[in-house]
Design a protein around this motif. Structure first.
Motif, short mmCIF file in Angstrom:
data_model
loop_
_atom_site.label_atom_id
_atom_site.label_comp_id
_atom_site.label_asym_id
_atom_site.label_seq_id
_atom_site.Cartn_x
_atom_site.Cartn_y
_atom_site.Cartn_z
N ARG A 91 -29.99 3.93 124.28
CA ARG A 91 -29.63 2.93 123.28
C ARG A 91 -29.97 3.44 121.88
N ALA A 92 -29.38 2.80 120.88
CA ALA A 92 -29.66 3.17 119.50
C ALA A 92 -31.05 2.71 119.11
N ASN A 93 -31.76 3.57 118.40
CA ASN A 93 -33.10 3.28 117.92
C ASN A 93 -33.10 3.28 116.39
N ASN A 94 -33.83 2.36 115.82
CA ASN A 94 -33.94 2.26 114.37
C ASN A 94 -35.36 2.59 113.96
N MET A 95 -35.50 3.52 113.02
CA MET A 95 -36.82 3.95 112.60
C MET A 95 -36.88 4.01 111.07
N VAL A 96 -37.89 3.38 110.50
CA VAL A 96 -38.16 3.46 109.07
C VAL A 96 -39.37 4.36 108.87
N SER A 97 -39.17 5.45 108.17
CA SER A 97 -40.25 6.41 107.98
C SER A 97 -41.28 5.86 107.00
N GLU A 98 -42.44 6.46 107.02
CA GLU A 98 -43.48 6.10 106.07
C GLU A 98 -43.13 6.61 104.67
N LYS A 99 -43.76 6.01 103.66
CA LYS A 99 -43.55 6.47 102.29
C LYS A 99 -44.23 7.83 102.11
N LEU A 100 -43.44 8.80 101.69
CA LEU A 100 -43.93 10.16 101.51
C LEU A 100 -43.95 10.49 100.03
N LYS A 101 -44.97 11.22 99.61
CA LYS A 101 -45.04 11.69 98.23
C LYS A 101 -44.49 13.11 98.18
N VAL A 102 -43.42 13.29 97.39
CA VAL A 102 -42.72 14.57 97.32
C VAL A 102 -42.48 14.90 95.85
N ASN A 103 -42.44 16.18 95.53
CA ASN A 103 -42.05 16.63 94.20
C ASN A 103 -40.54 16.85 94.19
N ASP A 104 -39.84 16.21 93.26
CA ASP A 104 -38.39 16.37 93.20
C ASP A 104 -38.03 17.73 92.61
N LEU A 105 -36.76 17.94 92.33
CA LEU A 105 -36.29 19.24 91.87
C LEU A 105 -36.97 19.67 90.58
N ARG A 106 -37.36 18.73 89.74
CA ARG A 106 -38.00 19.06 88.45
C ARG A 106 -39.51 18.97 88.50
N GLY A 107 -40.06 18.83 89.70
CA GLY A 107 -41.50 18.82 89.85
C GLY A 107 -42.16 17.49 89.63
N ASN A 108 -41.39 16.42 89.47
CA ASN A 108 -41.98 15.10 89.28
C ASN A 108 -42.37 14.51 90.63
N ILE A 161 -42.68 11.88 93.40
CA ILE A 161 -41.97 10.65 93.71
C ILE A 161 -42.40 10.17 95.10
N GLU A 162 -42.17 8.89 95.35
CA GLU A 162 -42.38 8.31 96.67
C GLU A 162 -41.00 8.03 97.29
N ILE A 163 -40.84 8.44 98.55
CA ILE A 163 -39.54 8.34 99.20
C ILE A 163 -39.72 7.96 100.66
N ALA A 164 -38.83 7.13 101.16
CA ALA A 164 -38.83 6.73 102.56
C ALA A 164 -37.38 6.53 103.00
N SER A 165 -37.13 6.63 104.30
CA SER A 165 -35.76 6.54 104.81
C SER A 165 -35.69 5.68 106.06
N ASN A 166 -34.48 5.22 106.35
CA ASN A 166 -34.19 4.49 107.57
C ASN A 166 -33.19 5.32 108.39
N VAL A 167 -33.52 5.58 109.65
CA VAL A 167 -32.70 6.46 110.48
C VAL A 167 -32.34 5.72 111.78
N VAL A 168 -31.06 5.73 112.12
CA VAL A 168 -30.57 5.17 113.38
C VAL A 168 -30.21 6.36 114.29
N TRP A 169 -30.94 6.50 115.39
CA TRP A 169 -30.74 7.65 116.27
C TRP A 169 -30.68 7.20 117.72
N ARG A 170 -30.16 8.07 118.58
CA ARG A 170 -30.07 7.79 120.01
C ARG A 170 -30.07 9.10 120.78
N VAL A 171 -30.37 9.00 122.06
CA VAL A 171 -30.37 10.17 122.93
C VAL A 171 -28.94 10.45 123.38
N ALA A 172 -28.45 11.65 123.09
CA ALA A 172 -27.11 12.04 123.50
C ALA A 172 -27.14 12.89 124.77
#
Length: 296
Positions: A107-124, A126-137
């Motif tokens: 079945r489809a699974n929905n996962m919200v990742s934790e907030k991650l601190k990342v440096n963007d392309l210009r070195g600033n 930022i905090e970023i998180a994503s929502n991913v819908v995945w399943r076993v194929a």
């Protein structure tokens, strides 16, 4: 590492085997009751003893082979540790009792990742998180090619989000580049492609994904907010000046074409200055009546 591929396993309908199981149970009960009430000879005793030994053994073998598969669920069948195939048929199923059965959800699974601190392309930062819908194929890859496919998904999502966050700037007004804040569809599509590449080894496919949280890190949030405000003001001023210049040019051209007034260079410059003040000023212009001439 050799990749395991899913294939169809042999299995049969559990309802058919249930009918056979009930029929054998009925025959066993009938055999015991009829033998007890009749007066059998000595030659019937070995047959009776054999039947009451073999029939319960057959019932045990049949009973051990039953298993249930719910909709959008599969069962990986193994024989002494060797993968024999996957059964995706929902309902009551049956295989030989010495075959191992490992259930896995497709079945489809929905996962919200934790907030991650990342440096963007210009070195600033930022905090970023994503929502991913995945399943076993591919159930075989998910069960046998990685140790824990769910933990594997979590780690790969974090890695992919960090990678995407460092490829683009958070925001950009001057250069009109692809940004995390302004190009959601493009960033989401690239994140999905990268996740599918990373999770292919585990037989996982990503149906949809996108960013759910995007912000500057707290230590620079105030400074970046002021920068955004300044860039917005500069952009607005630029548009305002461009519009004012075009309006002044149009006004002067129409005055000259219709011979409304003859303007020498000094008067022309004065009119341009006055029109620019009126069009670009933040406050309403206050008219001043000149009762003399421009040169007095």
């Amino acid at each position: 590492m050799a990749s395991t591929r899913e294939r169809v396993a042999w299995s049969t309908s559990g309802y058919l085997m249930l009918v056979i199981f009930l029929a054998l149970a009925f025959l066993l009960v009938l055999r015991i009751t009829t033998f007890g009430t009749a007066a059998p000879g000595d030659d019937a005793v070995p047959g009776f003893l054999g039947s009451i030994v073999l029939m319960p053994l057959a019932l045990i073998v049949i009973a051990k082979g039953f298993y249930m598969i719910q909709p959008n669920q599969a069962a990986a069948i193994t024989l002494f540790g060797s993968y024999r195939g996957t059964d995706r048929n929902a309902g009551l199923r049956w295989v030989w009792p010495w075959m191992g059965k490992t259930r896995i959800s497709v079945r489809a699974n929905n996962m919200v990742s934790e907030k991650l601190k990342v440096n963007d392309l210009r070195g600033n930062p930022i905090e970023i998180a994503s929502n991913v819908v995945w399943r076993v194929a591919d159930t075989a890859q998910a069960l046998f090619d990685v140790d824990d496919y769910k933990a594997f998904v979590v780690v790969q999502i974090e890695s992919a989000v960090r990678s995407i966050g460092s490829r683009y700037p958070y925001d950009d007004i001057e250069h009109h580049e692809v940004t995390l804040r302004g190009s959601h569809e493009q960033v989401g599509a690239e994140l999905r492609d990268e996740l599918n590449q990373r999770l292919a080894v585990a037989g996982i496919t990503v149906d949809d994904c996108g960013l759910t949280h995007l912000a500057y890190a707290p230590e620079i949030a105030g400074a970046m907010l002021r920068r955004q405000q300044a860039e917005a003001v500069i952009s607005a001023r630029k548009k305002l000046v461009e519009g004012a210049v075009s309006m002044v040019e149009m006004a002067l051209n129409q005055l000259s074409e219709k011979n409304v007034v003859e303007l020498d260079p000094e008067r022309r410059a004065t009119m341009v200055s006055n029109l620019m003040v009126v069009l670009c000023g933040e406050r309403e212009a206050q008219p001043v009546l000149n009762t003399g001439t421009l040169y007095q």
